[in-house]
Motif scaffolding. Structure first.
Motif, PDB file in Angstrom:
ATOM      1  N   LYS A 192     -20.251  53.868  80.745  1.00  0.00           N
ATOM      2  CA  LYS A 192     -19.834  54.160  79.252  1.00  0.00           C
ATOM      3  C   LYS A 192     -18.478  54.019  79.165  1.00  0.00           C
ATOM      4  CE  LYS A 192     -23.928  56.983  77.642  1.00  0.00           C
ATOM      5  NZ  LYS A 192     -24.336  58.345  77.071  1.00  0.00           N
ATOM      6  N   PRO A 193     -17.978  52.953  79.050  1.00  0.00           N
ATOM      7  CA  PRO A 193     -16.704  52.695  78.790  1.00  0.00           C
ATOM      8  C   PRO A 193     -16.242  52.855  77.422  1.00  0.00           C
ATOM      9  CG  PRO A 193     -17.758  50.644  79.049  1.00  0.00           C
ATOM     10  CD  PRO A 193     -18.685  51.677  79.582  1.00  0.00           C
ATOM     11  N   ASP A 194     -14.952  53.469  77.239  1.00  0.00           N
ATOM     12  CA  ASP A 194     -14.451  53.753  76.143  1.00  0.00           C
ATOM     13  C   ASP A 194     -15.484  54.757  75.125  1.00  0.00           C
ATOM     14  OD1 ASP A 194     -12.332  52.196  76.164  1.00  0.00           O
ATOM     15  OD2 ASP A 194     -13.555  50.434  75.934  1.00  0.00           O
ATOM     16  N   ASN A 252      -9.802  66.609  85.680  1.00  0.00           N
ATOM     17  CA  ASN A 252      -9.777  65.634  84.781  1.00  0.00           C
ATOM     18  C   ASN A 252      -8.960  64.579  84.629  1.00  0.00           C
ATOM     19  OD1 ASN A 252     -10.575  64.691  82.089  1.00  0.00           O
ATOM     20  ND2 ASN A 252      -8.882  65.724  81.311  1.00  0.00           N
ATOM     21  N   ASN A 253      -9.589  63.363  84.423  1.00  0.00           N
ATOM     22  CA  ASN A 253      -8.636  62.235  84.384  1.00  0.00           C
ATOM     23  C   ASN A 253      -9.036  61.221  83.308  1.00  0.00           C
ATOM     24  OD1 ASN A 253      -7.499  59.416  85.359  1.00  0.00           O
ATOM     25  ND2 ASN A 253      -6.936  60.283  86.953  1.00  0.00           N
ATOM     26  N   SER A 254      -7.990  61.167  82.359  1.00  0.00           N
ATOM     27  CA  SER A 254      -8.474  60.106  81.164  1.00  0.00           C
ATOM     28  C   SER A 254      -8.670  58.936  81.432  1.00  0.00           C
ATOM     29  CB  SER A 254      -7.309  60.457  79.943  1.00  0.00           C
ATOM     30  OG  SER A 254      -6.150  60.135  80.565  1.00  0.00           O
ATOM     31  N   GLY A 255      -7.738  58.299  82.493  1.00  0.00           N
ATOM     32  CA  GLY A 255      -7.804  56.976  82.903  1.00  0.00           C
ATOM     33  C   GLY A 255      -9.342  56.670  83.466  1.00  0.00           C
ATOM     34  N   LEU A 256      -9.794  57.361  84.289  1.00  0.00           N
ATOM     35  CA  LEU A 256     -11.284  57.087  84.798  1.00  0.00           C
ATOM     36  C   LEU A 256     -12.252  57.357  83.429  1.00  0.00           C
ATOM     37  CD1 LEU A 256     -10.849  59.305  88.050  1.00  0.00           C
ATOM     38  CD2 LEU A 256     -11.277  56.797  87.868  1.00  0.00           C
ATOM     39  N   ALA A 257     -11.931  58.134  82.525  1.00  0.00           N
ATOM     40  CA  ALA A 257     -13.123  58.370  81.658  1.00  0.00           C
ATOM     41  C   ALA A 257     -13.050  57.253  80.579  1.00  0.00           C
ATOM     42  CB  ALA A 257     -12.591  59.722  80.726  1.00  0.00           C
ATOM     43  N   LYS A 258     -11.915  56.474  80.520  1.00  0.00           N
ATOM     44  CA  LYS A 258     -11.945  55.435  79.572  1.00  0.00           C
ATOM     45  C   LYS A 258     -12.608  53.996  80.246  1.00  0.00           C
ATOM     46  CE  LYS A 258      -8.506  52.474  77.178  1.00  0.00           C
ATOM     47  NZ  LYS A 258      -9.188  52.382  75.988  1.00  0.00           N
ATOM     48  N   TYR A 309     -15.787  58.341  76.441  1.00  0.00           N
ATOM     49  CA  TYR A 309     -15.258  59.754  76.894  1.00  0.00           C
ATOM     50  C   TYR A 309     -13.685  59.866  76.821  1.00  0.00           C
ATOM     51  CZ  TYR A 309     -19.958  60.375  78.453  1.00  0.00           C
ATOM     52  OH  TYR A 309     -21.555  60.435  78.496  1.00  0.00           O
ATOM     53  N   ASP A 310     -13.363  61.095  76.472  1.00  0.00           N
ATOM     54  CA  ASP A 310     -11.831  61.333  76.532  1.00  0.00           C
ATOM     55  C   ASP A 310     -11.389  62.058  77.717  1.00  0.00           C
ATOM     56  OD1 ASP A 310     -12.711  63.553  75.571  1.00  0.00           O
ATOM     57  OD2 ASP A 310     -11.462  63.709  73.935  1.00  0.00           O
ATOM     58  N   GLY A 311     -12.193  62.357  78.464  1.00  0.00           N
ATOM     59  CA  GLY A 311     -11.956  62.877  79.720  1.00  0.00           C
ATOM     60  C   GLY A 311     -13.014  62.983  80.700  1.00  0.00           C
ATOM     61  N   LEU A 312     -12.582  63.150  81.966  1.00  0.00           N
ATOM     62  CA  LEU A 312     -13.764  62.948  82.868  1.00  0.00           C
ATOM     63  C   LEU A 312     -13.543  63.882  84.315  1.00  0.00           C
ATOM     64  CD1 LEU A 312     -16.434  61.471  84.121  1.00  0.00           C
ATOM     65  CD2 LEU A 312     -15.011  60.036  85.120  1.00  0.00           C
ATOM     66  N   TYR A 313     -14.239  64.932  84.477  1.00  0.00           N
ATOM     67  CA  TYR A 313     -13.885  66.002  85.449  1.00  0.00           C
ATOM     68  C   TYR A 313     -14.442  65.287  86.736  1.00  0.00           C
ATOM     69  CZ  TYR A 313     -11.767  69.378  82.231  1.00  0.00           C
ATOM     70  OH  TYR A 313     -11.111  69.900  81.538  1.00  0.00           O
ATOM     71  N   VAL A 314     -13.909  65.172  87.701  1.00  0.00           N
ATOM     72  CA  VAL A 314     -14.368  64.529  89.072  1.00  0.00           C
ATOM     73  C   VAL A 314     -14.063  65.546  90.297  1.00  0.00           C
ATOM     74  CG1 VAL A 314     -14.167  62.616  90.451  1.00  0.00           C
ATOM     75  CG2 VAL A 314     -13.657  62.391  88.129  1.00  0.00           C
ATOM     76  N   PRO A 315     -15.295  65.957  91.114  1.00  0.00           N
ATOM     77  CA  PRO A 315     -14.936  66.945  92.129  1.00  0.00           C
ATOM     78  C   PRO A 315     -13.622  66.197  93.100  1.00  0.00           C
ATOM     79  CG  PRO A 315     -17.320  66.123  91.738  1.00  0.00           C
ATOM     80  CD  PRO A 315     -16.632  65.270  90.853  1.00  0.00           C
ATOM     81  N   ARG A 316     -12.888  66.975  93.384  1.00  0.00           N
ATOM     82  CA  ARG A 316     -11.749  66.802  94.290  1.00  0.00           C
ATOM     83  C   ARG A 316     -11.600  67.544  95.572  1.00  0.00           C
ATOM     84  NH1 ARG A 316     -11.551  61.914  93.313  1.00  0.00           N
ATOM     85  NH2 ARG A 316     -10.867  61.350  91.248  1.00  0.00           N
TER      86      ARG A 316
END
Length: 363
Positions: free
Chosen positions: A92-94, A81-87, A96-103
């Motif tokens: 859809k900017p601004d 999860n990365n809140s910076g990428l979510a924002k 989501y408050d979280g974004l789970y990305v495959p790592r």
């Protein structure tokens, strides 16, 4: 005139949406039958929103801090999860408050991974390898590294001998595991699946409870052992010393997948396979549904529910995503996840690797 249900149509009690909103959490739900991991959030006190993402037969999940591991048919995929990428999410900017990305992706091959957990370091992944009847470690070195098997299993073989499936951990250590039978032959558990389920102490392998109906999702809460007695649709509490158990509440469906937040449990339920002769006489045969129920643990009562009307019939796991009111998730089949870049101290969206199409000018 009512219109026909659409894919992923659902219904839910007002209390369920209100509870997620009040607690400030979201849920991750895995359904191998529909090939989805679904993020469920309350965007208002009376309105739920869901984001279904495609994964190949997802079952067990594990969470640790900002990490989410998902066991799929041939891989274990770790998302972060990365809140910076979510924002700054381009679509859809601004929002989501979280974004789970495959790592990370670990190629296990088909081993039917069920329950999983992160180790104390938050990196190592320990899980139930159901096909090989063992607890194993997942990392970059091997398909899997066996670390334990029940005493009655004589050898590792791709035979699903006892349908080992669930683990209960405390302070980063496994304490109990569940299986559908005390059997040592290829799929031997199937003959007694309606009442052959067991709970074992780990690592001794001592059977502390038997006679259960396809038990799943053992958990330790406040030092007490809870198990889902799946075919009976029950949440039960087991005394490991005596083997006695207490029914906490009825859940209304085939129970599997459980996660806690504060005083509340969120438990997955699935529809029974109505064409199966083995299930047709069970008390929950007529009432079973696919969804999630919320249980207030101090009173042992169901306080809300979420039910699918279409698409989803079977759920494997449910995980609470704490302090995330509206997160999103990117699956490996979404091209945009390749643009989600994170480095120490920064998060940014890179350029697409797809060549731009030439512009055509019509004269």
């Amino acid at each position: 005139m009512n219109s026909a249900p659409k894919p992923f149509d659902c219904e839910y009690s007002p209390q369920f949406a209100e509870l997620l909103h009040k607690l400030g959490i979201s849920l991750a739900i895995s359904t191998y039958q529909a090939n989805k991991v679904i993020v469920l959030s309350a965007i208002e006190s009376d309105k739920l929103i869901q984001l279904p993402r495609t994964f190949n037969s997802p079952m067990g999940m594990a969470t640790a801090k900002d990490s989410l591991a998902i066991a799929t048919r041939n891989e274990v995929i770790v998302l972060r999860n990365n809140s910076g990428l979510a924002k700054s999410y381009p679509k859809k900017p601004d929002v989501y408050d979280g974004l789970y990305v495959p790592r990370s992706r670990y190629n296990t091959g088909y081993v039917a991974m069920h329950d999983m957990m992160f180790g104390e370091d938050g990196l190592a992944i320990i899980g139930i390898n159901t096909l090989f009847s063992c607890v194993c470690k997942i990392d970059h070195q091997y398909s899997f590294t066996p670390i334990w098997k029940p005493p009655f299993i004589t050898e590792l073989a791709s035979e699903d001998r006892c349908h080992l499936n669930g683990l209960a951990s405390e302070n980063g250590e496994i304490k109990y595991v569940t299986a559908l039978g005390n059997t040592n032959s290829m799929q031997g558990w199937r003959d007694g699946k309606m009442n052959g389920g067991i709970v074992m102490e780990y690592p001794s392998g001592k059977i502390i409870k038997d006679g259960l109906g396809m038990p799943h999702s053992p958990r330790i809460y406040d030092g007490k052992l809870y198990v889902l007695n799946s075919t009976q649709g029950e949440l039960i509490k087991i005394d490991p010393e005596t083997g006695s158990h207490e029914v906490i509440c009825q859940l209304g469906g085939f129970a599997r997948g459980m996660s806690r937040h504060g005083d509340y449990l969120f438990i997955g339920v699935s529809k029974l396979r109505h064409n199966s002769w083995a299930f047709k006489d069970l008390p929950i045969a007529e009432s079973s549904f696919a969804g999630v129920v919320a249980v207030y643990l101090p009173y042992g009562s169901v306080v809300g529910s979420f039910k699918y009307q279409m698409t989803v019939d079977e759920i494997y796991d449910v995980k609470v995503l704490p302090e995330l009111k509206r997160p999103s998730i990117l699956s490996p089949d979404m091209d945009i996840h390749q643009q989600a870049l994170s480095i120490p101290g920064a998060a940014l969206w890179g350029a697409s690797d797809k060549p731009k199409q030439p512009t055509t000018i019509n004269n």
